[in-house]
Write a protein that holds these residues in place. Structure first.
Motif, PDB file in Angstrom:
ATOM      1  N   HIS A  15       0.825  -1.212   0.000  1.00 36.61           N
ATOM      2  CA  HIS A  15       0.000   0.000   0.000  1.00 36.61           C
ATOM      3  C   HIS A  15       0.857   1.260   0.000  1.00 36.61           C
ATOM      4  O   HIS A  15       0.461   2.279  -0.561  1.00 36.61           O
ATOM      5  N   PRO A  19      -0.245   3.031  -3.508  1.00 36.14           N
ATOM      6  CA  PRO A  19      -1.447   3.403  -2.757  1.00 36.14           C
ATOM      7  C   PRO A  19      -2.701   3.322  -3.618  1.00 36.14           C
ATOM      8  O   PRO A  19      -2.700   3.673  -4.789  1.00 36.14           O
ATOM      9  N   ARG A  20      -3.745   2.818  -3.020  1.00 37.46           N
ATOM     10  CA  ARG A  20      -5.047   2.754  -3.678  1.00 37.46           C
ATOM     11  C   ARG A  20      -5.777   4.061  -3.419  1.00 37.46           C
ATOM     12  O   ARG A  20      -5.581   4.702  -2.400  1.00 37.46           O
ATOM     13  N   PHE A  22      -5.536   7.033  -4.587  1.00 39.44           N
ATOM     14  CA  PHE A  22      -4.706   8.222  -4.401  1.00 39.44           C
ATOM     15  C   PHE A  22      -5.110   9.289  -5.407  1.00 39.44           C
ATOM     16  O   PHE A  22      -5.241   9.009  -6.598  1.00 39.44           O
ATOM     17  N   SER A  72      -4.286   4.685   2.436  1.00 44.26           N
ATOM     18  CA  SER A  72      -4.719   3.802   1.357  1.00 44.26           C
ATOM     19  C   SER A  72      -5.663   2.718   1.887  1.00 44.26           C
ATOM     20  O   SER A  72      -6.741   2.478   1.339  1.00 44.26           O
TER      21      SER A  72
END
Length: 110
Positions: A15, A19-20, A22, A72
């Protein structure tokens, strides 16, 4: 490899590096900003709340790998949740990382 080390390597590092959710969120109708003056981390959290449900969540900013990974994972955890449940998750997390709450791994509670 210990379970904690594996968690760190597989989840937190992943992460932190990728990062998710973002970036700024078009259509966000809730925004919160955070700054940690001790280390310089700065984050902005964006939410799109529809009715009583968090439909979408994202964040942007700069910080260490732990800060980025936390934001994230948080955006993934609260997406699709009722506002009250999402708020409770955020408050529990904030309490733990700010040193105000306690994490008792042996209490039998999740």
């Amino acid at each position: 490899m210990s379970d904690l080390r594996e968690l760190y390597q597989t989840t937190i590092l992943d992460h932190g590096k990728k990062p998710r959710n973002f970036g700024a969120l078009d259509g966000a109708n809730r925004t919160a900003r955070g700054h940690n003056p001790l280390c310089g981390d700065r984050l902005t959290l964006y939410l799109e709340v529809e009715g009583d449900v968090v439909r979408r969540a994202s964040f942007e900013g700069s910080g260490c790998a732990i800060s980025t990974a936390s934001a994230s994972m948080l955006t993934e955890a609260i997406r699709g949740k009722p506002v009250a449940e999402a708020k409770e998750l955020v408050e529990r997390f904030h309490s733990l990382v700010s040193g105000r709450g306690e994490l008792d791994l042996f209490s039998g509670e999740a």
